[in-house]
Design an enzyme around this catalytic site. Structure first.
Site, PDB file in Angstrom:
ATOM      1  N   ARG A 398      -3.349   6.833  -6.064  1.00 15.82           N
ATOM      2  CA  ARG A 398      -3.003   5.799  -6.497  1.00 15.82           C
ATOM      3  C   ARG A 398      -4.322   4.644  -6.363  1.00 15.82           C
ATOM      4  O   ARG A 398      -4.232   3.658  -7.254  1.00 15.82           O
ATOM      5  CB  ARG A 398      -2.873   4.869  -4.702  1.00 15.82           C
ATOM      6  CG  ARG A 398      -3.190   4.049  -4.494  1.00 15.82           C
ATOM      7  CD  ARG A 398      -2.429   3.729  -2.828  1.00 15.82           C
ATOM      8  NE  ARG A 398      -2.503   2.324  -2.271  1.00 15.82           N
ATOM      9  CZ  ARG A 398      -2.912   1.249  -2.122  1.00 15.82           C
ATOM     10  NH1 ARG A 398      -4.213   1.382  -2.581  1.00 15.82           N
ATOM     11  NH2 ARG A 398      -1.942   0.413  -2.458  1.00 15.82           N
ATOM     12  N   CYS A 399      -5.177   5.671  -6.809  1.00 22.01           N
ATOM     13  CA  CYS A 399      -6.632   4.561  -7.003  1.00 22.01           C
ATOM     14  C   CYS A 399      -5.973   4.618  -9.245  1.00 22.01           C
ATOM     15  O   CYS A 399      -6.990   3.152  -8.860  1.00 22.01           O
ATOM     16  CB  CYS A 399      -7.977   5.437  -6.700  1.00 22.01           C
ATOM     17  SG  CYS A 399      -8.261   5.743  -5.114  1.00 22.01           S
TER      18      CYS A 399
END
Length: 411
Positions: A398-399
């Site tokens: 996600r990052c």
């Protein structure tokens, strides 16, 4: 016309995502400066690039259009004919106190093709690349041991943080630490000048010109009415309230923000490192954010009817989510199964940092095998990607991704 940014959930089918392939900036980390650059370790460039390419290919194989920050930035600068303006601003924010060095850097960088200039700014400029002739005290007395005139930006492959899509707009963020504050300048120029994003017509709910901090890893779009934002090491309570006011005044669809307070430390720097949505009724969670009885401080921000904010406080996160999402049954799945050893180990390697590419379908790091098997046992489809070097930057799938377009949910 379809909006170039359209994100009304964390789990709607992912259509377009922005990545940044790790480059020379990663090789410019040294043991002496890695903490200054917010790294705990030094990734090996050939392998981290191989792993990132595998991540991108995994997304493409699942029908996702992948675009790259470095390419969009150069295209926007050329489209807007703002090369010198962009460079002047970048130099101004690079903490260069010497006029002679600043002028030498400008001459050196401006002579490059725009794509090369962008990538060199990202990579950093070493002191041995430019011969600066000056008799000024600030130059002759300078620290000969520090190797950079312009610091590298190795965190750029975490494209989630400098900006965050929500609805048909985005926030362009004032980031917390000096090592990352210039990063959002690339999104600023893309939104202002890239034809794909309407040459400045995209809605910016909150820009980077604020005193207080906000980062995209703390910003979660739970559905088209509800946001969750972490009060964290990297995002302040003040900035969350300012965003709420902006959304309400600008008549955005969002009616409620759940401001979730998490510990302020490097292992849990953003909300999405401890809490992500993976299906309509399922979330990953790191047990370390929960207090006695599973309590978590949640502040609910709603429109007061005058485009201002009214705030209520709860500690029962699971029930708050049930009510906000209208889900009678909702499960929080603990990272590492909540085991005292496994949970913090896999949390350190972003076991809770999943990227949903469709409801119940997530991309995760392969190294978090306990958490991955637990997700599968809960009916989640888990697509694993390589992670030996990517994980050294303390950020997961996600990052590393900024969704630009997701399909709306049918439910």
């Amino acid at each position: 016309m379809t909006s170039p940014i359209h994100v009304n959930s964390e789990i709607g089918k992912l259509k377009t995502v922005m990545l940044k392939r790790p480059g020379k900036e990663v090789e410019n980390i040294t043991p002496d400066i890695m903490y200054r650059l917010l790294f705990d370790d030094i990734p090996y460039l050939p392998t981290i690039q191989k792993e990132h390419d595998y991540f991108a290919k995994t997304l493409q194989d699942n029908g996702v259009e992948v675009v790259y920050l470095e390419d969009l930035s150069a295209e926007a600068i050329d489209a807007g004919n703002v090369k010198e303006e962009f460079l002047d601003k970048m130099l101004q924010e690079s903490n260069i106190k010497s006029d002679s060095i600043r002028e030498a850097l400008k001459k050196y960088l401006f002579a490059m093709e725009t794509q090369d200039m962008v990538e060199k700014i990202m990579a950093g400029v070493r002191t041995n690349e430019i011969d600066v002739k000056s008799k000024a005290l600030i130059d002759v007395s300078a620290d000969d041991e520090y190797p950079f005139f312009m610091d590298p930006m190795p965190n750029l492959y975490f494209t989630r943080d400098p900006a965050a899509s929500m609805g048909d707009g985005l926030t362009i963020n004032k980031m917390t630490y000096a090592a990352r504050q210039r990063e959002s300048m690339f999104m600023e120029v893309i939104m202002a000048h890239h034809p794909r994003f309407g040459n400045g017509e995209a809605t910016v709910w909150r820009d980077r010109n604020h005193d207080d901090r906000m980062e995209g890893g703390d910003e979660l779009v739970l559905n088209d009415k509800v946001l969750a934002i972490g009060i964290s090491q990297r995002t302040s309570a003040q900035s969350i309230e300012e965003l709420a006011v902006s959304l309400f005044k600008n008549k955005a669809n969002f009616e409620k923000i759940l401001a979730i307070k998490i510990p302020h430390n490097h292992a849990m720097m953003h909300l999405d490192t401890v809490f992500t949505m993976i299906d309509y009724d399922k979330f990953t969670i790191h047990p370390g954010i929960q207090g006695e009885g599973g309590n978590v401080d949640v502040y609910i921000l709603e429109n007061d009817g005058k485009d201002g904010v009214k705030i209520s406080h709860r500690t029962d996160l699971q029930n708050v989510l049930k009510e906000a999402l209208d889900e009678p049954e909702l499960k929080l799945i603990p990272c590492g199964g909540g085991d005292a050893i496994v949970a913090p180990r896999e949390q350190w390697n972003d076991g809770s940092n999943t990227l949903a590419i469709a409801p119940g379908v997530v991309v995760t790091y392969d190294r978090n095998y306990v958490s991955n098997e637990l997700l599968r046992s809960e009916g989640i489809k888990v697509i694993e990607v390589l992670s030996s070097e990517l994980s050294r930057g303390r950020g997961g799938p996600r990052c590393m991704s900024m969704p630009l377009v997701r399909e709306d949910l049918n439910k």
